[in-house]
Design an enzyme around this catalytic site. Sequence first.
Site, mmCIF file in Angstrom:
data_model
loop_
_atom_site.group_PDB
_atom_site.id
_atom_site.type_symbol
_atom_site.label_atom_id
_atom_site.label_comp_id
_atom_site.label_asym_id
_atom_site.label_seq_id
_atom_site.Cartn_x
_atom_site.Cartn_y
_atom_site.Cartn_z
ATOM 1 N N ASP A 139 -10.944 -1.822 -2.296
ATOM 2 C CA ASP A 139 -11.726 -1.056 -3.262
ATOM 3 C C ASP A 139 -13.007 -1.789 -3.652
ATOM 4 O O ASP A 139 -13.000 -3.007 -3.881
ATOM 5 C CB ASP A 139 -10.907 -0.808 -4.535
ATOM 6 N N HIS A 287 -5.450 -1.613 1.220
ATOM 7 C CA HIS A 287 -4.408 -0.601 1.060
ATOM 8 C C HIS A 287 -4.772 0.677 1.807
ATOM 9 O O HIS A 287 -5.911 0.872 2.236
ATOM 10 C CB HIS A 287 -4.109 -0.319 -0.407
ATOM 11 N N ARG A 302 -5.879 5.846 -11.923
ATOM 12 C CA ARG A 302 -6.160 4.460 -11.559
ATOM 13 C C ARG A 302 -7.175 3.821 -12.483
ATOM 14 O O ARG A 302 -8.142 4.462 -12.908
ATOM 15 C CB ARG A 302 -6.702 4.399 -10.122
#
Length: 311
Positions: A139, A287, A302
């Site tokens: 991310d 991920h 999130r």
Amino acid sequence: MHDVASASVADPRPVLDKPLMHYGRRTLDRLAPGTEQPAYTCFEVAPLTPHFGAVLGGVDLTRPVTGELAGELRQALLEWKVIFFRRQHGFTAEHQLALSAVWGDPEPNPFFARTGTPGISRLAKDAKAAGNKNIWHSDHSFMANPSLGAVLRAVEVPAAGGDTMWADMAAAYDNLPEELKQRIDGLTAVHDWEASWGALMDDAQKAAFRASWPRVEHPVVVRHPRSGRRTLYVNEPFTRYIKGLSEQENRELLDILVLQARIPEFQIRFHWEPDSIAIWDNIAVQHYAVNDYFPQRRVMERIAIAGVPLA
């Protein structure tokens, strides 16, 4: 590479060996060499694998997070890289914000839909909006200070499917051949959002985002800002090229490096249930959200945790 004439019948390897093939045991260390094994008193630890990922039990995250619990949670995340909690009934957005504060402040993603609570992004997929996060990635690597981690809670889960996978990128680095480690040591890569998020934008939208989000540079191998462990830091959607290499050298080297996340020994897989929570170290892992549940509905919320420079 084996010569056809010299290949022995007793040799189990194929004649056409490939550079990424590996036989036998890999180096899978949970902690950096010389690191003392932590002890925990606030929760039980149930490992998903011996070296990576753990479910923490015996803790109610709807209750205030004490200083002792916060310290053990920080240590557990450094040790296991991804930690999970199940059956956290009544866990709200306020609880999620309090939990993420154990590691730092929220960091919004400029491309995610917001909720009514600042700092929390909502990821809702169903028959009208299919999942599109099914690629190995880290991310916010397109930011100058990529997020340190994330706290993800399951709001609504499909009856089957919709798992998430994580890959340990410290293990990925540890298992690179020594000559490859030497080759990438000190190299810098350029990261950018345009090839991924920009694919959904017109030129005007991209120009508007570009003003706030220029290309950034990160080391190909970073030292984790909290553990100091060497970690491979390139990913397929956001790493555009490595500086100082030709186009062909870039393609060949990045193909090898991004494929490391796909090696099963470096991975864990988590099956979501209602009221499940996952927290991951975004510098240490990549991920992959498995997109196998369409047209069922899957809703997650999130919080990304603000990062620091990696250079």
